[in-house]
Design an enzyme around this catalytic site. Structure first.
Site, PDB file in Angstrom:
ATOM      1  N   TYR A 169       9.508  28.321 -48.567  1.00  0.00           N
ATOM      2  CA  TYR A 169       8.495  29.349 -48.819  1.00  0.00           C
ATOM      3  C   TYR A 169       7.191  29.008 -48.112  1.00  0.00           C
ATOM      4  O   TYR A 169       6.598  29.844 -47.421  1.00  0.00           O
ATOM      5  CB  TYR A 169       8.269  29.467 -50.325  1.00  0.00           C
ATOM      6  CG  TYR A 169       7.179  30.432 -50.734  1.00  0.00           C
ATOM      7  CD1 TYR A 169       7.434  31.788 -50.866  1.00  0.00           C
ATOM      8  CD2 TYR A 169       5.891  29.974 -51.016  1.00  0.00           C
ATOM      9  CE1 TYR A 169       6.438  32.669 -51.261  1.00  0.00           C
ATOM     10  CE2 TYR A 169       4.889  30.847 -51.407  1.00  0.00           C
ATOM     11  CZ  TYR A 169       5.160  32.193 -51.531  1.00  0.00           C
ATOM     12  OH  TYR A 169       4.170  33.065 -51.913  1.00  0.00           O
ATOM     13  N   LYS A 189       5.368  31.184 -45.081  1.00  0.00           N
ATOM     14  CA  LYS A 189       4.037  31.774 -45.260  1.00  0.00           C
ATOM     15  C   LYS A 189       3.028  31.169 -44.280  1.00  0.00           C
ATOM     16  O   LYS A 189       2.147  31.872 -43.768  1.00  0.00           O
ATOM     17  CB  LYS A 189       3.580  31.592 -46.702  1.00  0.00           C
ATOM     18  CG  LYS A 189       4.371  32.424 -47.710  1.00  0.00           C
ATOM     19  CD  LYS A 189       4.270  33.912 -47.415  1.00  0.00           C
ATOM     20  CE  LYS A 189       4.936  34.744 -48.491  1.00  0.00           C
ATOM     21  NZ  LYS A 189       4.853  36.210 -48.218  1.00  0.00           N
TER      22      LYS A 189
END
Length: 234
Positions: free
Chosen positions: A142, A146
């Protein structure tokens, strides 16, 4: 009609809120998602089995067909998801692959849409995450995805980034959005620190109207304290 906007991830929690809010303000909206949003004026359905390049081709062609000869005023990419895992997790690579598809594939295809179908002076918003400014040991895939969106935002804002002239590209970096799924899995959290989806929709709409538009390339920390939300470039 107030203008034309594309919501990438238009059937998710934030995307659905954006579609509904913009329609209430008399905007024409096309949704890009795995599933159709019945409130949108038009839908482009993503084939999850397609490769990155295949998705780009199908989505760009679908958006072009929906627009005919018209131009978008804004491209709002709010697609994404969450999965955890570190190097000790057997699912680390699988989850990282999913995160890349949900955040990086969608953001780069949104950038291509903006290049091809957005008017000069338009707005492109991407969705990063405040924790990805630092290490994210419990959710490595993640955080990687990002952080890539943050880098993409800076690159697109450069003089030779490829967006239409005088365009603005920014990324919002929320901590926690107040979604039904987050409430389900974190029922004991302090909801006063979670950011309302309607607040995000209102802020985007203001920028689309030319109100308090951040500088292009801004990474905006979205912080909510006591129910009050700020969008701050850092």
């Amino acid at each position: 009609m107030s203008g034309r906007a594309l919501v990438y991830g238009g059937k998710g929690a934030l995307g659905s809120t954006l579609v509904s809010f913009l329609r209430s303000k008399n905007w024409w909206v096309v949704s890009v998602d795995l599933f159709a949003n019945e409130e949108a004026d038009s839908n482009v359905i993503v084939n999850p089995e397609g490769s990155w390049t295949a998705q780009e081709t199908e989505i760009v062609e679908g958006v072009g067909a929906a627009l005919s000869d018209n131009r978008l005023d804004a491209v709002l990419c709010v697609a994404g998801g969450w999965a955890g895992g570190n190097a000790a997790s057997e699912d680390m690579i699988k989850n990282a692959d999913l995160m890349w598809k949900q955040s990086v594939w969608s953001s780069t295809i949104a950038a291509r849409i903006a290049h091809l179908h957005m008017r000069e002076g338009g707005l492109l918003t991407l969705t990063g995450a405040q924790p990805a400014r630092e290490g994210t040991s419990g959710m490595i895939g993640y955080g990687m995805a990002k952080a890539a969106v943050h880098q993409l935002t800076k690159s697109l804002a450069a003089d030779n980034g490829g967006l239409p002239a005088q365009s603005t590209v920014v990324a919002i970096l929320p901590v926690t959005l107040d979604t039904p799924m987050n409430r389900k899995f974190m029922p004991n959290a302090d909801f006063s620190t979670w950011t309302s989806l309607t607040t995000v929709a209102e802020t985007f709409h203001g920028w689309m109207q030319g109100e308090n538009v951040p500088a292009s390339g801004s990474l905006l920390d979205v912080v909510t304290v006591g129910g009050e939300t700020t969008f701050t470039a850092a």
